[in-house]
Design a protein around this motif. Sequence first.
Motif, PDB file in Angstrom:
ATOM      1  N   UNK A 186       0.815  -1.208   0.000  1.00 38.09           N
ATOM      2  CA  UNK A 186       0.000   0.000   0.000  1.00 38.09           C
ATOM      3  C   UNK A 186       0.851   1.260   0.000  1.00 38.09           C
ATOM      4  N   UNK A 187       0.368   2.261  -0.695  1.00 38.24           N
ATOM      5  CA  UNK A 187       1.074   3.545  -0.790  1.00 38.24           C
ATOM      6  C   UNK A 187       1.350   4.129   0.595  1.00 38.24           C
ATOM      7  N   UNK A 188       2.554   4.656   0.770  1.00 38.24           N
ATOM      8  CA  UNK A 188       2.916   5.332   2.005  1.00 38.24           C
ATOM      9  C   UNK A 188       3.344   4.425   3.132  1.00 38.24           C
ATOM     10  N   UNK A 189       3.222   3.114   2.958  1.00 39.04           N
ATOM     11  CA  UNK A 189       3.589   2.184   4.026  1.00 39.04           C
ATOM     12  C   UNK A 189       5.007   1.654   3.826  1.00 39.04           C
ATOM     13  N   UNK A 190       5.614   1.258   4.947  1.00 39.42           N
ATOM     14  CA  UNK A 190       6.980   0.736   4.963  1.00 39.42           C
ATOM     15  C   UNK A 190       6.920  -0.790   5.006  1.00 39.42           C
ATOM     16  N   UNK A 191       7.857  -1.428   4.289  1.00 37.37           N
ATOM     17  CA  UNK A 191       7.874  -2.885   4.241  1.00 37.37           C
ATOM     18  C   UNK A 191       9.297  -3.426   4.263  1.00 37.37           C
ATOM     19  N   UNK A 192       9.441  -4.550   4.939  1.00 34.51           N
ATOM     20  CA  UNK A 192      10.622  -5.379   4.813  1.00 34.51           C
ATOM     21  C   UNK A 192      10.277  -6.409   3.743  1.00 34.51           C
ATOM     22  N   UNK A 193      11.015  -6.398   2.620  1.00 36.37           N
ATOM     23  CA  UNK A 193      10.776  -7.378   1.568  1.00 36.37           C
ATOM     24  C   UNK A 193      12.008  -8.258   1.419  1.00 36.37           C
ATOM     25  N   UNK A 194      11.794  -9.516   1.082  1.00 35.45           N
ATOM     26  CA  UNK A 194      12.893 -10.470   1.061  1.00 35.45           C
ATOM     27  C   UNK A 194      12.528 -11.667   0.188  1.00 35.45           C
ATOM     28  N   UNK A 215      15.408  -5.997   1.692  1.00 30.72           N
ATOM     29  CA  UNK A 215      15.266  -4.569   1.439  1.00 30.72           C
ATOM     30  C   UNK A 215      14.282  -3.980   2.441  1.00 30.72           C
ATOM     31  N   UNK A 216      14.513  -2.728   2.817  1.00 30.66           N
ATOM     32  CA  UNK A 216      13.546  -1.946   3.586  1.00 30.66           C
ATOM     33  C   UNK A 216      13.091  -0.807   2.687  1.00 30.66           C
ATOM     34  N   UNK A 217      11.802  -0.787   2.375  1.00 38.08           N
ATOM     35  CA  UNK A 217      11.291   0.178   1.406  1.00 38.08           C
ATOM     36  C   UNK A 217      10.046   0.890   1.935  1.00 38.08           C
ATOM     37  N   UNK A 218       9.687   1.983   1.268  1.00 37.48           N
ATOM     38  CA  UNK A 218       8.409   2.658   1.492  1.00 37.48           C
ATOM     39  C   UNK A 218       7.768   2.848   0.120  1.00 37.48           C
ATOM     40  N   UNK A 219       6.546   2.401  -0.037  1.00 35.91           N
ATOM     41  CA  UNK A 219       5.850   2.560  -1.304  1.00 35.91           C
ATOM     42  C   UNK A 219       5.497   4.035  -1.491  1.00 35.91           C
ATOM     43  N   UNK A 247      -3.242   4.828 -15.571  1.00 38.11           N
ATOM     44  CA  UNK A 247      -3.155   3.449 -15.096  1.00 38.11           C
ATOM     45  C   UNK A 247      -2.267   3.387 -13.858  1.00 38.11           C
ATOM     46  N   UNK A 248      -2.716   2.650 -12.827  1.00 39.41           N
ATOM     47  CA  UNK A 248      -1.913   2.513 -11.599  1.00 39.41           C
ATOM     48  C   UNK A 248      -0.907   1.392 -11.759  1.00 39.41           C
ATOM     49  N   UNK A 249       0.333   1.701 -11.442  1.00 41.31           N
ATOM     50  CA  UNK A 249       1.387   0.700 -11.486  1.00 41.31           C
ATOM     51  C   UNK A 249       1.217  -0.284 -10.333  1.00 41.31           C
ATOM     52  N   UNK A 250       1.342  -1.568 -10.611  1.00 38.60           N
ATOM     53  CA  UNK A 250       1.331  -2.588  -9.571  1.00 38.60           C
ATOM     54  C   UNK A 250       2.763  -2.821  -9.104  1.00 38.60           C
ATOM     55  N   UNK A 251       3.046  -2.474  -7.850  1.00 30.76           N
ATOM     56  CA  UNK A 251       4.392  -2.677  -7.323  1.00 30.76           C
ATOM     57  C   UNK A 251       4.703  -4.169  -7.257  1.00 30.76           C
ATOM     58  N   UNK A 252       3.697  -4.972  -6.942  1.00 31.80           N
ATOM     59  CA  UNK A 252       3.890  -6.419  -6.925  1.00 31.80           C
ATOM     60  C   UNK A 252       4.343  -6.922  -8.291  1.00 31.80           C
TER      61      UNK A 252
END
Length: 203
Positions: A8-16, A61-65, A81-86
Motif C-alpha cells: 500500500x502507498x505510504x507504508x513501509x515494508x521489509x521485503x525479502x 530490502x527496507x522500502x516505502x511505497x 493506469x496505476x502501477x502494480x508494485x507487486x
Amino acid sequence: MQKLAALESGKYYHIYTRGNNTETLFKHLDNYHLFLQLYRKYLMPYADTFAYCLLPNHVHFLIRIKDEDALMRQGGEDFMKRISVERQLAHLLNSYTKTINHRYERVGKLFQHRFGRKEVTSEAYFTRLIYYIHFNPQHHGLIDDFSDWPHSSYHSLLSKSKTALQREEVLEWFGSRDWYKKFHEENAADFASINPLIEDDEL
C-alpha cells in the motif's frame, strides 16, 4: 500458495526472497551489480529504499511505497493506469532469472518464491530492521565483521557520495552519522527485540 497482502502507498515494508532450494543467486561479483541495476529499473521509480543487503542465496530490502500520484502513468489517451508494485517486483525477479539462465546455461526457476513482505509498523522495528539487514552477513557466518560486506547499504548510508537511497532520512532517524554507526556497533548480534518480527525470514 498463500496470498500475500497488497503493498500500500505510504507504508513501509521489509521485503525479502531467497534462491530456490537455497541455490546461489549471485555466482560472480557482476551478478550483484546486475541485480541492483534491475532493482533500480523496476522498483526505485515506485518505492523509496532505506536499506538493503544482497547475500549469496537471499536478499533483504527496507522500502516505502511511494504515494498514489507516483504510481500513476498514462495508460492511453483518456485514462491513467496505476502501477502494480507487486508486478514490478515480479518483473525484477523474472528479468534477473532470464539473464542468469542464459549466462550460465541453466533452466528453471531461480527464486524459491515471490518477494515476501512484512509491514514495518513501529519506530523500533524500523530502527532495528536497518541494523538487522546490514548485520545479516555476519549473522549467517559469511564474514566476521558485517561492515566488511560489500553488498549492503551500510557504507552507502555513511558515505557522502551520490546515492539513490534515502540517506538523509535514515541518518536523521538515527540522529547523525556517528549515532548510526554507533548503533550498529553496539547492538552487534542483539536480535532479541526483533526476532518475533523476522523469525520466518530466517534461512
